[in-house]
Design a protein around this motif. Sequence first.
Motif, PDB file in Angstrom:
ATOM      1  N   THR A 276       0.877  -1.168   0.000  1.00 40.23           N
ATOM      2  CA  THR A 276       0.000   0.000   0.000  1.00 40.23           C
ATOM      3  C   THR A 276       0.914   1.218   0.000  1.00 40.23           C
ATOM      4  O   THR A 276       1.574   1.516   0.992  1.00 40.23           O
ATOM      5  CB  THR A 276      -0.923   0.016   1.226  1.00 40.23           C
TER       6      THR A 276
ATOM      7  N   GLN B 114      -9.451   2.580   2.322  1.00 37.69           N
ATOM      8  CA  GLN B 114      -9.044   3.023   3.655  1.00 37.69           C
ATOM      9  C   GLN B 114      -9.891   4.193   4.151  1.00 37.69           C
ATOM     10  O   GLN B 114     -10.181   4.297   5.346  1.00 37.69           O
ATOM     11  CB  GLN B 114      -7.556   3.391   3.670  1.00 37.69           C
TER      12      GLN B 114
ATOM     13  N   ASP C 236      -1.321   4.903   5.817  1.00 34.58           N
ATOM     14  CA  ASP C 236      -2.264   4.832   4.696  1.00 34.58           C
ATOM     15  C   ASP C 236      -3.125   6.092   4.608  1.00 34.58           C
ATOM     16  O   ASP C 236      -3.355   6.623   3.517  1.00 34.58           O
ATOM     17  CB  ASP C 236      -3.173   3.609   4.831  1.00 34.58           C
TER      18      ASP C 236
END
Length: 298
Positions: free
Chosen positions: A107, A186, A251
């Motif tokens: 990610t 997310q 993230d």
Amino acid sequence: MARSGHGRETVAKVSFLGLGVMGFPMAGHLAAKGHEVAVFNRTAAKAKAWAEKHGGRAAQTPREAAEGSEFVMVCVGNDDDLRSVVLGPDGALAGMSKDSVLVDHTTASADVARELHAEAAKMGIGFIDAPVSGGQAGAENGALTVMCGGEEAPYARAEPVIMAYARACRLLGGPGAGQLTKMVNQICIAGLVQGLAEGLNFAQMAGLDGRAVVDVISKGAAGSWQMSNRYETMLDDKFEFGFAVDWMRKDLGICLDEAKRNGARLPVTALVDQFYGEVQDMGGGRWDTSSLIRRLKH
């Protein structure tokens, strides 16, 4: 990867770089499917342990792992980690041959995906940014959701290999599209977990049986993966597992940076990111993301 006369995929030579809580089982699924797997990890002992368990080959450098591979999978921590194993004289690209495919499951930012796509293209190598969702359990059970960006031809070749550890895999656009889709993932999770934390804390403060409440509301419009999989440990105040707050903040930082560039407004995401900062200040950097409820209790 070659196909048999019946259209079924045959085994491929694959390398996997990064054997953390996600990469270790993902690489294991590749070996279990019969692929010839070489692995690399910065901590060499972990690569050796993987090879002893699954019968593959442990390499000393990313380049060595990638040499002769048709597909190179990467799953590391962030943009800088990704560059460190892909670029440079000992990086994966230096060992890859023309027409092979690099698949990045990290990610990371859409920018680094586009950067590595361009570097790979110069060498005639395909590149797919392919972040995953499903957590450690999804990796261990071979049930990850994989969001991909890149060109159709290398994706079509890589998809059957990726499916060794996935239940869903889809190409969503050009280079960077996979990372952008993971950002959406997310963003949605952040708001859901905060809402669940507030709801469960409210139930407890109101003197309700939290488990009974969830048993009812989970069958209606309030139901979600987070509710089904996290409510019990949230009610029990247990968070020593799962997807770490430190990684979620990483993230969400990527999401917020991208939003500054594209003009999207993320007020809830920005607020929940601050809440996760408070959890870190409580010493919860390695706690599961559902630990947002502990912040409300203390």
